[in-house]
Design a protein around this motif. Sequence first.
Motif, PDB file in Angstrom:
ATOM      1  N   ARG A 148       0.854  -1.189   0.000  1.00 29.27           N
ATOM      2  CA  ARG A 148       0.000   0.000   0.000  1.00 29.27           C
ATOM      3  C   ARG A 148       0.895   1.248   0.000  1.00 29.27           C
ATOM      4  NH1 ARG A 148      -2.491  -3.999  -0.724  1.00 29.27           N
ATOM      5  NH2 ARG A 148      -4.284  -4.809   0.449  1.00 29.27           N
ATOM      6  N   VAL A 149       0.597   2.175  -0.897  1.00 26.08           N
ATOM      7  CA  VAL A 149       1.369   3.416  -0.986  1.00 26.08           C
ATOM      8  C   VAL A 149       0.420   4.568  -1.286  1.00 26.08           C
ATOM      9  CG1 VAL A 149       3.092   4.710  -2.317  1.00 26.08           C
ATOM     10  CG2 VAL A 149       3.509   2.320  -1.758  1.00 26.08           C
ATOM     11  N   GLY A 150       0.675   5.707  -0.673  1.00 23.61           N
ATOM     12  CA  GLY A 150      -0.115   6.899  -0.972  1.00 23.61           C
ATOM     13  C   GLY A 150       0.728   8.150  -0.863  1.00 23.61           C
ATOM     14  N   ALA A 151       0.466   9.109  -1.739  1.00 24.11           N
ATOM     15  CA  ALA A 151       1.049  10.459  -1.650  1.00 24.11           C
ATOM     16  C   ALA A 151      -0.123  11.409  -1.418  1.00 24.11           C
ATOM     17  CB  ALA A 151       1.788  10.825  -2.932  1.00 24.11           C
ATOM     18  N   SER A 200      -6.346   2.012   9.586  1.00 30.40           N
ATOM     19  CA  SER A 200      -5.871   3.155  10.363  1.00 30.40           C
ATOM     20  C   SER A 200      -4.382   3.027  10.606  1.00 30.40           C
ATOM     21  CB  SER A 200      -6.607   3.242  11.702  1.00 30.40           C
ATOM     22  OG  SER A 200      -7.970   3.535  11.510  1.00 30.40           O
ATOM     23  N   LEU A 201      -3.683   4.163  10.583  1.00 28.93           N
ATOM     24  CA  LEU A 201      -2.263   4.225  10.866  1.00 28.93           C
ATOM     25  C   LEU A 201      -2.004   5.501  11.650  1.00 28.93           C
ATOM     26  CD1 LEU A 201       0.575   2.975  10.404  1.00 28.93           C
ATOM     27  CD2 LEU A 201       0.732   4.361   8.330  1.00 28.93           C
ATOM     28  N   THR A 205      -7.527   7.484   9.619  1.00 35.10           N
ATOM     29  CA  THR A 205      -8.203   6.495   8.793  1.00 35.10           C
ATOM     30  C   THR A 205      -7.942   6.779   7.316  1.00 35.10           C
ATOM     31  OG1 THR A 205      -9.945   6.189  10.430  1.00 35.10           O
ATOM     32  CG2 THR A 205     -10.424   5.467   8.177  1.00 35.10           C
ATOM     33  N   TYR A 206      -7.622   5.739   6.583  1.00 34.19           N
ATOM     34  CA  TYR A 206      -7.360   5.838   5.154  1.00 34.19           C
ATOM     35  C   TYR A 206      -8.203   4.798   4.420  1.00 34.19           C
ATOM     36  CZ  TYR A 206      -3.100   8.147   6.860  1.00 34.19           C
ATOM     37  OH  TYR A 206      -2.211   8.968   7.512  1.00 34.19           O
ATOM     38  N   GLU A 207      -8.373   5.006   3.120  1.00 32.61           N
ATOM     39  CA  GLU A 207      -8.917   3.966   2.266  1.00 32.61           C
ATOM     40  C   GLU A 207      -7.835   3.566   1.266  1.00 32.61           C
ATOM     41  OE1 GLU A 207     -12.285   5.656   0.226  1.00 32.61           O
ATOM     42  OE2 GLU A 207     -11.067   6.552  -1.357  1.00 32.61           O
ATOM     43  N   ILE A 234      -3.264   4.414  -1.505  1.00 28.80           N
ATOM     44  CA  ILE A 234      -3.863   4.961  -0.288  1.00 28.80           C
ATOM     45  C   ILE A 234      -4.387   6.368  -0.550  1.00 28.80           C
ATOM     46  CG2 ILE A 234      -3.416   5.661   2.099  1.00 28.80           C
ATOM     47  CD1 ILE A 234      -1.091   3.617   2.107  1.00 28.80           C
ATOM     48  N   ARG A 235      -5.615   6.613  -0.127  1.00 33.00           N
ATOM     49  CA  ARG A 235      -6.204   7.954  -0.166  1.00 33.00           C
ATOM     50  C   ARG A 235      -7.004   8.153   1.123  1.00 33.00           C
ATOM     51  NH1 ARG A 235      -2.958   8.630  -3.639  1.00 33.00           N
ATOM     52  NH2 ARG A 235      -3.335   8.978  -5.868  1.00 33.00           N
ATOM     53  N   TYR A 236      -7.473   9.372   1.349  1.00 36.43           N
ATOM     54  CA  TYR A 236      -8.404   9.620   2.444  1.00 36.43           C
ATOM     55  C   TYR A 236      -9.788   9.117   2.037  1.00 36.43           C
ATOM     56  CZ  TYR A 236      -4.798  12.717   4.370  1.00 36.43           C
ATOM     57  OH  TYR A 236      -3.621  13.228   4.879  1.00 36.43           O
ATOM     58  N   PRO A 237     -10.615   8.682   2.990  1.00 40.01           N
ATOM     59  CA  PRO A 237     -11.934   8.138   2.667  1.00 40.01           C
ATOM     60  C   PRO A 237     -12.785   9.112   1.844  1.00 40.01           C
ATOM     61  CG  PRO A 237     -11.383   7.639   4.941  1.00 40.01           C
ATOM     62  CD  PRO A 237     -10.298   8.564   4.440  1.00 40.01           C
ATOM     63  N   GLY A 238     -13.483   8.549   0.857  1.00 42.51           N
ATOM     64  CA  GLY A 238     -14.361   9.330  -0.006  1.00 42.51           C
ATOM     65  C   GLY A 238     -13.791   9.588  -1.389  1.00 42.51           C
TER      66      GLY A 238
END
Length: 367
Positions: A148-151, A200-201, A205-207, A234-238
């Motif tokens: 899982r990776v997100g910017a 969650s990290l 909370t992330y999606e 990884i993004r924020y929910p929504g």
Amino acid sequence: MNNIVIVGAGKIGSTIAGMLAATGDYRVTLVDRSAAQLAAAEVPAGVETLELDIAADGTLEAALAGKFAVLSAAPFHLTTRIAEATANAGVHYLDLTEDVVSTRRVKELARSGKSAFIPQCGLAPGFISIVANDLASRFDTLESVRMRVGALPQYPSNALNYNLTWSTDGVINEYCEPCEAIVEGELIEVPPLEEREEFSLDGVTYEAFNTSGGLGTLAETLKGKVRTLNYRTIRYPGHAAIMKALLNDLGLRHRRDVLKDIFESALPATLQDVVIVFVTVSGRRNGRLLQETYANKIYSQRVGNQVRSAIQVTTASGICAVLDMLADGSLPATGFVKQEDIALDAFLANRFGRAYAQHEMVSRLAS
């Protein structure tokens, strides 16, 4: 001093140029077809700039003559052209692409090439595969590898909970193209934006959901060795729900130029971002079922005299570290080199790889 050509004078290309030039070990030429883009690039004195339309026959080959390597920081649709020119010129090739089709062409060129071809040298694909393969190597047999990776913006302020921190073309491409995964031991394609999950990290909370290209070549490497392998952004929910409406319900997956224009006119860029790297591997060691997890957050930071975003730092550091390792003989000088062929310890010990190591927080959990 090695002569390097960087194609693409955007945020990432200019960051790479600055990092390499600051060492004094590389003579850097930054290439772009746009004079305005070259003029706007924030690079230190000593970096040469060259306005060049690489699509014109022979132009890039001429610019590469006598060089050590070319680094592609151009949009994914130019990857094949740059790789083919590199093969003709006989110099080393590195890129940042997440595009699966382009990487297949790079692999074909490497079979008959006389230099090294090292695609996917950024964050994801790139560093994420180095981490995942390192964790996987600690098990006798594998059950699952989840990457899982997100910017992300540190301070989201719109319904998408997103700011432009990376290539707009690249973001749209990974949201639209099929995604590789291993499910029940079989290598298959799964649809983008699907299989959404929440986690969650550090209390946030992330999606996460399927996107294309993040696995790099790891799916091929681990095929037949693992039951489950997947990559999700990884993004924020929504975020995923809105993107599905834009791409599917409004049909903008078929009008990517329109979506790109909307994004670039409505979503501001930001230097206040965070990159999250989260890898979980489970398998058996000495007969016990165990799990190991790697979690890392990298924030924007000062590079030289300028503040660079986390995605700029991590992406540029990745390809610069691989170039260093190629230059000092740590990596093969010919053929196709996978990211998972690179040792994590060696990467983190590199002067550029330390951009990851200094923020590293590794958690290994046994279950």
